[in-house]
Design an enzyme around this catalytic site. Structure first.
Site, PDB file in Angstrom:
ATOM      1  N   GLU A  28      37.530  37.752  42.296  1.00  0.00           N
ATOM      2  CA  GLU A  28      38.750  36.975  42.552  1.00  0.00           C
ATOM      3  C   GLU A  28      39.160  37.068  44.018  1.00  0.00           C
ATOM      4  OE1 GLU A  28      38.186  39.204  40.188  1.00  0.00           O
ATOM      5  OE2 GLU A  28      39.359  38.817  38.374  1.00  0.00           O
ATOM      6  N   ASN A  60      31.755  39.455  42.462  1.00  0.00           N
ATOM      7  CA  ASN A  60      32.119  40.824  42.844  1.00  0.00           C
ATOM      8  C   ASN A  60      31.008  41.437  43.692  1.00  0.00           C
ATOM      9  OD1 ASN A  60      30.672  40.704  40.348  1.00  0.00           O
ATOM     10  ND2 ASN A  60      31.202  42.821  39.892  1.00  0.00           N
ATOM     11  N   CYS A 119      42.140  42.383  37.745  1.00  0.00           N
ATOM     12  CA  CYS A 119      42.725  43.715  37.910  1.00  0.00           C
ATOM     13  C   CYS A 119      44.055  43.615  38.665  1.00  0.00           C
ATOM     14  CB  CYS A 119      41.750  44.630  38.654  1.00  0.00           C
ATOM     15  SG  CYS A 119      41.675  44.336  40.435  1.00  0.00           S
ATOM     16  N   CYS A 153      43.912  42.480  42.384  1.00  0.00           N
ATOM     17  CA  CYS A 153      43.688  41.034  42.535  1.00  0.00           C
ATOM     18  C   CYS A 153      44.934  40.243  42.172  1.00  0.00           C
ATOM     19  CB  CYS A 153      42.500  40.585  41.686  1.00  0.00           C
ATOM     20  SG  CYS A 153      40.917  41.116  42.358  1.00  0.00           S
ATOM     21  N   CYS A 183      36.468  42.601  44.225  1.00  0.00           N
ATOM     22  CA  CYS A 183      36.340  41.800  43.008  1.00  0.00           C
ATOM     23  C   CYS A 183      36.016  40.340  43.343  1.00  0.00           C
ATOM     24  CB  CYS A 183      37.627  41.839  42.209  1.00  0.00           C
ATOM     25  SG  CYS A 183      38.181  43.486  41.754  1.00  0.00           S
ATOM     26  N   GLU A 225      29.950  45.211  45.081  1.00  0.00           N
ATOM     27  CA  GLU A 225      30.198  46.657  45.044  1.00  0.00           C
ATOM     28  C   GLU A 225      29.613  47.336  46.282  1.00  0.00           C
ATOM     29  OE1 GLU A 225      30.474  47.099  40.203  1.00  0.00           O
ATOM     30  OE2 GLU A 225      28.728  47.929  41.221  1.00  0.00           O
TER      31      GLU A 225
END
Ligand code: ZN
Length: 147
Positions: free
Chosen positions: A62, A49, A93, A96, A60, A51
């Protein structure tokens, strides 16, 4: 195209997913996630991930790993591993799930804890009755007349 992982592949998926967490850039949440994607040609892709100070710019693990693999020309995948630092089998999430189902709806996802324990789930079970590419191919009842 999916298939069962053999023991060596599963061990590697777990190991790479745990290691991928080390590359996470998550100064705001401090919630590290590592992901590993095995493609049908036997290539291993890893991601973490990332940010951003503008929170909406975060991505993310994924999606990071899917973007890496897809941008290298791969479209078919065997399995995804997702590792976090929690004692919980953290699921991808919603964004994703939608992103990934574009490419492989029956993708096995291995949710991995720090002690290497895992739980296997299937993507389409996490996003039932989803909107996907097959819907875009359906004939339309009306034509788009938007100028
Ligand atoms: Zn996500």
């Amino acid at each position: 195209m999916t298939r069962e992982l053999n023991t060596e592949e599963l061990d590697k998926l777990i190991e790479l997913s745990i290691k991928a967490k080390e590359k996470a850039y998550c100064p705001y949440s401090n919630f590290r996630v590592g992901a590993t994607l095995l493609d049908v040609d036997g290539n291993w892709h890893t991601g973490a991930n990332i940010e951003n100070a503008s929170y909406g710019g975060a991505i993310c693990a994924e999606r990071t790993v899917f973007i890496k693999a897809i941008s290298e020309g791969q479209r078919k995948f065997v399995a995804l591993g997702v590792s976090t630092d929690t004692r919980h089998f953290a699921r991808p999430c919603g964004i994703c799930r939608q992103f990934m189902i574009e490419f492989e709806d029956i993708l096995p996802i291995y949710l991995i804890q720090p002690d290497r324990s895992y739980q296997k789930v299937i993507l389409k079970d996490l996003l039932p009755d989803s909107f996907g590419p097959e819907i875009m191919k359906m004939s339309r009842v009306t034509e788009n007349t938007t100028p």
